[in-house]
Enzyme design. Structure first.
Site, mmCIF file in Angstrom:
data_model
loop_
_atom_site.group_PDB
_atom_site.id
_atom_site.type_symbol
_atom_site.label_atom_id
_atom_site.label_comp_id
_atom_site.label_asym_id
_atom_site.label_seq_id
_atom_site.Cartn_x
_atom_site.Cartn_y
_atom_site.Cartn_z
ATOM 1 N N HIS A 141 3.731 -7.360 1.320
ATOM 2 C CA HIS A 141 4.734 -8.059 2.274
ATOM 3 C C HIS A 141 6.307 -8.100 1.429
ATOM 4 C CE1 HIS A 141 1.135 -10.479 3.653
ATOM 5 N NE2 HIS A 141 1.324 -9.535 4.395
ATOM 6 N N GLU B 43 -6.176 -6.773 16.630
ATOM 7 C CA GLU B 43 -7.235 -7.227 15.853
ATOM 8 C C GLU B 43 -8.548 -7.175 16.352
ATOM 9 O OE1 GLU B 43 -9.664 -7.918 12.883
ATOM 10 O OE2 GLU B 43 -7.305 -8.083 12.288
ATOM 11 N N ASP C 142 -2.881 -1.197 8.025
ATOM 12 C CA ASP C 142 -3.449 -2.116 6.988
ATOM 13 C C ASP C 142 -5.111 -2.395 7.052
ATOM 14 O OD1 ASP C 142 -3.912 -3.781 4.989
ATOM 15 O OD2 ASP C 142 -2.850 -5.286 5.881
#
Length: 304
Positions: free
Chosen positions: A19, A129, A178
């Site tokens: 981040h 997702e 990711d």
């Protein structure tokens, strides 16, 4: 397939590193007036409670954001040195999701990105997702933002869904890949996705996070990404961050399970401002989070 839950790892050292990079990249990309699209292919739940059942059970945030926050305390520095801009920016971001002096909530990549996007130029955030519970939680968390059409959430395979989005109308985008890498095929899918995406949209910025673990696929991924960027004559940046081995407790075997100790970020078409930002921030971050043998960081750049 659906056993991985990022909630167990929220706020750990890998999140701090990832981040920190994400914010530095977005600060640069949002400096231009043209609308920016941000695509997160594996968005997770978006927000996490560090005192909840998942993060509280693993305790990984203790070696990440909580350790960093404790080291900084109420002062804007570490051991008398002022925080470098990128690290201060990261801490301010996480602090903004919490009450003063409290660190119970950790924002995932979707919420960090949304905070930095601009409504006046119609930046967009596309979130994918596939995990059923996390996808539901993500949709609920995003709904509370009241961001309207700026943010979209879909329960889809981000690797596949990305294809329909590139190139974006504005011809400016950041794609964050990711995945959990719990499935070995994720490494190959990341490489294939970056290759396909660059063919569809050569000027986009692509950011890949991966774990540095003793697995051939993990070792080969950055090398293959470097080769791909070289073949396409694209600039790249590869950074790694390792907190090192945790000293064994009395009576504990020296080879006791350490968990994840290092991770990497590989970017194709990175902002030119990223390398100097990380050169300043990573040594200071390591000063706090480093804990033993194997700790360190590296930054490599190359390409056109």
């Amino acid at each position: 397939m659906f056993s991985y839950r990022h909630a167990f790892h929220a706020g750990n050292h890998a999140d701090v590193f990832k981040h920190l990079v994400l914010i530095a990249v977005l600060r640069h990309l949002t400096g231009k007036e043209t609308p920016l699209w941000v695509v997160d292919t594996h968005a997770g739940a978006g927000l996490y409670r560090l005192d909840g059942d998942y993060a509280g059970t693993s305790g990984e945030a203790q070696d990440g954001i909580l350790k960093l926050a404790d080291a900084v305390g109420t002062h804007n520095g570490i051991d008398g040195e002022a925080l470098v801009p990128a690290l201060a920016d990261y801490l301010d971001m996480v602090r903004g999701f919490n009450r003063p002096g409290d660190w119970r909530v950790y924002p995932g990549s979707p919420f960090i990105a949304q905070k930095l996007l601009r409504t006046e130029v119609r930046d967009k955030l596309k979130l994918f997702e596939l995990h059923p519970s996390d996808s539901k939680a993500l949709a609920g968390n995003v709904a509370q933002l009241g961001a309207g059409r700026q943010v979209s959430v879909a329960r889809e395979d981000g690797f596949e869904a990305l294809k329909a989005l590139l190139p974006p109308p504005s011809r400016r985008a950041l794609v964050l890949l990711d995945p959990s890498y719990e499935i070995k095929s994720d490494y190959g899918k990341v490489l294939a996705t970056v290759r396909d995406s660059l063919q569809r949209f050569a000027t986009g910025t692509y950011a890949v996070w991966y774990p540095v673990i003793p697995r051939p696929e993990a070792h080969e991924l950055p090398r293959k990404l470097r080769t791909l960027a070289g073949q396409l004559r694209k600039p790249w940046l590869h950074a790694t961050f390792s907190i090192g081995q945790k000293p064994a407790a009395p009576g504990e075997p020296a080879d006791a399970r350490q968990g994840l100790t290092a991770s990497g970020m590989f970017l194709v078409n990175p902002p030119h401002t990223l390398k100097p930002a990380l050169e300043a921030a990573l040594p200071q971050l390591l000063q706090v989070l480093g804990r033993g043998r194997g700790k360190g960081h590296s930054i490599e750049v190359g390409g056109a």
